[in-house]
Scaffold this motif. Structure first.
Motif, PDB file in Angstrom:
ATOM      1  N   ALA A   1      -3.061 -29.392  -3.931  1.00  0.00           N
ATOM      2  CA  ALA A   1      -2.955 -28.097  -3.263  1.00  0.00           C
ATOM      3  C   ALA A   1      -3.161 -28.308  -1.769  1.00  0.00           C
ATOM      4  N   VAL A   2      -2.187 -27.887  -0.977  1.00  0.00           N
ATOM      5  CA  VAL A   2      -2.286 -28.063   0.470  1.00  0.00           C
ATOM      6  C   VAL A   2      -2.717 -26.740   1.096  1.00  0.00           C
ATOM      7  N   THR A   3      -3.873 -26.727   1.723  1.00  0.00           N
ATOM      8  CA  THR A   3      -4.366 -25.497   2.352  1.00  0.00           C
ATOM      9  C   THR A   3      -3.688 -25.298   3.704  1.00  0.00           C
ATOM     10  N   VAL A   4      -3.693 -24.065   4.133  1.00  0.00           N
ATOM     11  CA  VAL A   4      -3.168 -23.742   5.475  1.00  0.00           C
ATOM     12  C   VAL A   4      -4.296 -23.042   6.216  1.00  0.00           C
ATOM     13  N   MET A   5      -5.135 -23.819   6.905  1.00  0.00           N
ATOM     14  CA  MET A   5      -6.315 -23.254   7.555  1.00  0.00           C
ATOM     15  C   MET A   5      -5.959 -22.620   8.878  1.00  0.00           C
ATOM     16  N   ASP A   6      -4.828 -22.997   9.424  1.00  0.00           N
ATOM     17  CA  ASP A   6      -4.436 -22.471  10.734  1.00  0.00           C
ATOM     18  C   ASP A   6      -2.914 -22.308  10.732  1.00  0.00           C
ATOM     19  N   GLN A   7      -2.451 -21.050  10.850  1.00  0.00           N
ATOM     20  CA  GLN A   7      -0.998 -20.810  10.760  1.00  0.00           C
ATOM     21  C   GLN A   7      -0.232 -21.580  11.834  1.00  0.00           C
TER      22      GLN A   7
END
Lengths: 442, 442
Positions: B348-354
């Protein structure tokens, strides 16, 4: 003897014999594996739905093409229908998303590769039973979702080895912005878009004429629109035009974000901003796209964002986007590369003497257990030539002969069907030896 | 908000979400691979046939259960049907064998795993859409064919890990011989067999009563028959009885040949001569069999020889035999052993900063290319806890974190979702590292 006609499948449907079936299944397996790599999960819904689930969802023309199922038992005589074959995979998705909402991951990323049925007039490449290949993301408004749909379709087409395909990309907001920029009256917009969608089929002049005569646009307005959309520097012209409309700016931003997100992950020349792309279906609300490839007229894949469709179909309000591979249009192209022959077995076991059939049968079982596809001669002829003909027709690479001589020697004869070479191996070692000779690497 | 009821699939049909879908597909793949190893080839026919192809083939009761499709367009108002959903896979096989006879190998060994539709009253384990799993050999009168059907079904059940199943074997000739031996008048034979088929459900006395009262047998005759068929030494008694009838001897020879042919290839206790086995369908002409397993009422597979059916269905005169796995009865048992959870992704790849979403996206594409199922967070929350919750729901084994700190260091953080351990790896090496960690052997 009845004519063959009476044994054909129903009009617009097809039987798939082994070779074609395997070619199709291989393609489906390739697509499934790409979609799974993106974390999409399969959903299988029934072939038919209650009639009211389907009617009113596809417009008047679509409704006429729904295959309706007659009520049964005492109600059959009414001539009424209460069920219908699914017309696409989107309405069943909406129903399932509504039914299982809380059990599903959020967002719900699902794919489906399954037949649908439409009572269209059958024609070349147009069937009444055909497979759709959809992937959708329900419950995410993120532009990453649109990009993921594009990437997954890209990777699937790439894995299928479709050559030189390109994604034509636009946004419904850009289209509405364009109409605004040209001051097309709001009530004429939808009609104008339908006509502009024909720019890839009609001459620019014909499109201008239709915009004026059928859609009620002022002729200067129509000429300006068509000239900009068909000019060499179309993209620059439209980009400049769209700046004058707020909606147009939103559309441009959507397109640019999609281009930026996919950049690096796939070659940059695979995605092209195409301001004249309209897409017929009116349920799209944001990004829209089509995929074209040289030598194939029309599109081989398409999709877009449809944030209001799920709620219109009866589900809860949910953002959604998706895409579909035009798999029936893609498959015929892939098949050319595949062999049309179907090798039924790797090893053909002859039965030269019915008295030995028990031992022959056990031998075949052992060979199969070693993983080799094995057929036993099931005919009545004891003639060697006839059984060799059968072995050849089966596509066998090796043939096993076990007669009186072999039994006495405790061996079997293995015949290489390509060369005709024969050699003897001990009965008990035949399965292992055949597994070795039939292994993919040999 | 509408009630959930309206979103359920139509009565008697089912939606299959990912976990159940995968369990079913795994079973089908297992079966397909066994059938292919025997040299059976797939045939796929359309979901519907012309109505006249189906009607009159299943008896009056069967005909009533056919789903009929309303004529379309201007003919819809007539309330007439011209098409119908397939009711089984045998009639479509007969049609296809007639249509493509010369293109097909001889004998034609085909399998089909596909849904059929019957307007039965839905109930526990009884569906209106269910999968049939058939294999048949058309064009061979050899007893090897019957044995091959039995072996292939055996290997499929074995591969599915169905425990302790047994083939109950009989022959229609043995049944007719038995009636002859007991001097049952010929015109009472068919009715008597229908009642004898109930010996596994009714008490012996009840069967005797029905034979006398409903089938017109003399009471001594009925008692003798039932006593012999239900005695401890039933097989010996019936073997002795059958010797007095020519037809009975033919039947015994068929049974003994099948037992001899399968001996050695499968354990001997897997096949049992069962003189009371009747099989309801009247189209069988020779060997008949059913498969039973402990803990499952009724049969889980069945089949036999039907040398006249293909010609009765409109095809050319052809010997044929076949069998069918009761796959919908087998599957629920297999599912207990399988996990009901469905891991959607491995990573699962998180997106902490758009702002980094483009690079994150490219990274995900690289990870997928290394063969790992990878999902990107598509929600709107920037909160770490929320994205971890999502990653857990997806069944991810590892989670990728790429924020400002990682970007500055040229790394990504990998988090083991089971232990919570985190470590840093260089950005470019992350795909390879994750492929290594997610490899099946690790």
């Amino acid at each position: 003897m009845a004519s063959l006609k009476q044994f054909e499948p129903a009009s617009g449907t097809r039987d798939f014999l082994a070779a074609e079936y395997e070619t199709r299944e291989r393609a489906f397996a390739t697509i499934r594996s790409v979609f799974a790599r993106y974390g999409f999960q399969p959903l299988q819904t029934p072939a038919f739905e209650r009639l009211d689930v389907l009617t009113g969802k596809y417009g008047d023309e679509g409704d006429k093409l729904i295959f309706k199922i007659l009520r049964r038992g005492e109600h059959e005589a009414t001539g009424e229908a209460d069920l219908a074959l699914r017309y696409d995979l989107t309405v069943p998705l909406a129903r399932a998303a509504a039914a299982y909402g809380s059990q599903l991951p959020s967002p719900y990323k699902r794919y489906a590769i399954a037949p649908v049925w439409r009572a269209d007039r059958p024609g070349k490449g147009r069937f009444r039973e055909f497979v759709q290949c959809d992937l959708d993301i329900v419950g995410s408004s993120s532009p990453l979702s649109d990009a993921e749909i594009v990437l997954a379709l890209h990777d699937a087409l790439d894995a299928l080895r479709v050559p030189e395909f390109r994604f034509l990309i636009n946004s419904r907001h850009a289209l509405f912005g364009l109409l605004e920029a040209y001051e097309v009256p709001e009530d004429l917009g939808a009609g104008a878009l339908i006509t502009l969608d024909k720019l890839d089929k009609l001459t620019p002049d014909a499109v201008v004429s239709e915009l004026v005569a059928s859609r009620g646009l002022a002729s200067g307005m129509a000429e300006g629109l068509v000239e900009d959309l068909t000019s060499q520097d179309c993209v620059e012209r439209i980009r400049a035009r769209l700046k004058s409309s707020e909606t147009g700016q939103v559309g441009l931003a959507e397109v640019d974000q999609l281009l930026a997100l996919t950049k690096g992950a796939i070659p940059a020349d695979r995605t092209v901003f195409t301001p004249s792309l309209v897409r017929g279906l009116d349920y799209y609300t944001g990004i829209i796209f089509e995929v074209t490839a040289p030598g194939m007229p029309g599109s081989i894949a398409s999709g877009g964002r449809y944030d209001t469709l799920i709620s219109r179909l009866g589900g809860k309000d949910a953002s959604a986007c998706g895409g579909s591979l035009g798999i029936e249009r893609i498959l015929p192209l892939l098949q050319q590369a595949e062999s049309d022959s179907y090798a039924q077995v790797d090893v053909a076991v002859t039965v030269m003497d019915q008295d030995f059939s028990s031992e022959t049968f056990r031998l075949a079982a052992e060979i199969r257990r070693s993983g080799v596809r094995t057929g036993v001669y099931l005919g009545t002829s004891g003639k060697f030539a006839k059984q060799m003909k059968w072995a050849n027709e089966q596509g066998a690479r090796f043939c096993v002969i076990y007669g009186a001589a072999e039994r006495d020697a405790g061996t079997v004869t293995l015949r290489d069907m390509a060369t005709g070479d024969q050699d003897q191996v001990p009965f008990d070692q035949a399965p292992e030896e055949l597994a070795r000779r039939c292994a993919p690497s040999s």
